[in-house]
Scaffold this motif. Structure first.
Motif, PDB file in Angstrom:
ATOM      1  N   ALA A   1       0.846  -1.199   0.000  1.00  0.00           N
ATOM      2  CA  ALA A   1       0.000   0.000   0.000  1.00  0.00           C
ATOM      3  C   ALA A   1       0.879   1.245   0.000  1.00  0.00           C
ATOM      4  O   ALA A   1       0.919   1.995   0.975  1.00  0.00           O
ATOM      5  CB  ALA A   1      -0.916  -0.026   1.219  1.00  0.00           C
TER       6      ALA A   1
ATOM      7  N   TRP B   1      -5.889  -0.543   6.219  1.00  0.00           N
ATOM      8  CA  TRP B   1      -5.124  -1.623   5.617  1.00  0.00           C
ATOM      9  C   TRP B   1      -4.895  -2.701   6.662  1.00  0.00           C
ATOM     10  O   TRP B   1      -4.611  -2.407   7.832  1.00  0.00           O
ATOM     11  CB  TRP B   1      -3.768  -1.100   5.136  1.00  0.00           C
ATOM     12  CG  TRP B   1      -2.824  -2.195   4.742  1.00  0.00           C
ATOM     13  CD1 TRP B   1      -2.687  -2.757   3.514  1.00  0.00           C
ATOM     14  CD2 TRP B   1      -1.890  -2.865   5.595  1.00  0.00           C
ATOM     15  NE1 TRP B   1      -1.724  -3.745   3.544  1.00  0.00           N
ATOM     16  CE2 TRP B   1      -1.229  -3.833   4.821  1.00  0.00           C
ATOM     17  CE3 TRP B   1      -1.555  -2.763   6.948  1.00  0.00           C
ATOM     18  CZ2 TRP B   1      -0.252  -4.674   5.332  1.00  0.00           C
ATOM     19  CZ3 TRP B   1      -0.600  -3.601   7.470  1.00  0.00           C
ATOM     20  CH2 TRP B   1       0.060  -4.532   6.659  1.00  0.00           C
TER      21      TRP B   1
ATOM     22  N   VAL C   1      -6.038  -2.773   1.319  1.00  0.00           N
ATOM     23  CA  VAL C   1      -6.587  -1.431   1.557  1.00  0.00           C
ATOM     24  C   VAL C   1      -8.086  -1.422   1.294  1.00  0.00           C
ATOM     25  O   VAL C   1      -8.536  -1.908   0.247  1.00  0.00           O
ATOM     26  CB  VAL C   1      -5.886  -0.378   0.660  1.00  0.00           C
ATOM     27  CG1 VAL C   1      -6.532   0.992   0.846  1.00  0.00           C
ATOM     28  CG2 VAL C   1      -4.401  -0.307   0.974  1.00  0.00           C
TER      29      VAL C   1
END
Length: 161
Positions: A14, A149, A155
């Motif tokens: 992420a 997340w 996410v």
């Protein structure tokens, strides 16, 4: 037990969220760490964090309450300092949670030599992540945007009026 990730693994999965959270953590020196007391009640302490290789870490004075808490029960939550209200304009509130793993042996000795904490007996903890969350206000100011997340779900973005 929940799956955990290093900071680097989180950042690879992420990158945009990791950059946002890192910016919040680097914007201020002091943050709030929550640990669990022996009786299970929460304890909050000030702390500073840093990156060491692939890891998010923090040090602690020898036998501090937060260190003893984490040695007994490694679960933690860290809330990034939000600063003054004007510092949040366009920004996000950031939190990370997981398990703090005490670093010992050669890696601890190398950290002591490099960082030179107040005591060579200071503790060093690596933060293994189970959850990272940011909360901000949408650009049109009509709702909250919560980005979460986890290592298993990746996410997810939630909008809350």
């Amino acid at each position: 037990m929940s799956r955990m990730s290093t900071w680097q693994e989180f950042a690879e999965q992420a990158p945009e969220l990791a950059a946002q959270v890192r910016a919040r953590l680097e914007a201020f020196q002091h943050h709030v760490l929550a640990t669990l007391r022996r009786d299970g009640s929460p304890r909050v302490s000030g702390t500073e964090v840093a990156w060491r290789g692939p890891d998010l870490v923090f040090g602690s004075m020898p036998r501090s309450r937060k260190a003893v808490d984490l040695q007994r029960d490694a679960r933690f939550a860290l809330h990034a300092n939000t600063g003054a209200p004007e510092d949040m304009v366009g920004g996000v509130d950031a939190k990370v949670a997981g398990r703090a793993v005490e670093v010992t042996g050669d890696e601890h000795r190398a950290w002591v030599e490099e960082v030179k904490p107040p005591s060579p007996d200071s503790h060093l903890f690596r933060l293994d992540l189970t959850e990272v969350t940011t909360t901000g206000v949408a650009e049109d100011q009509t709702h909250l945007v919560i980005t979460r997340w986890t290592p298993t779900e990746g996410v997810r973005v939630y909008k809350r009026a």
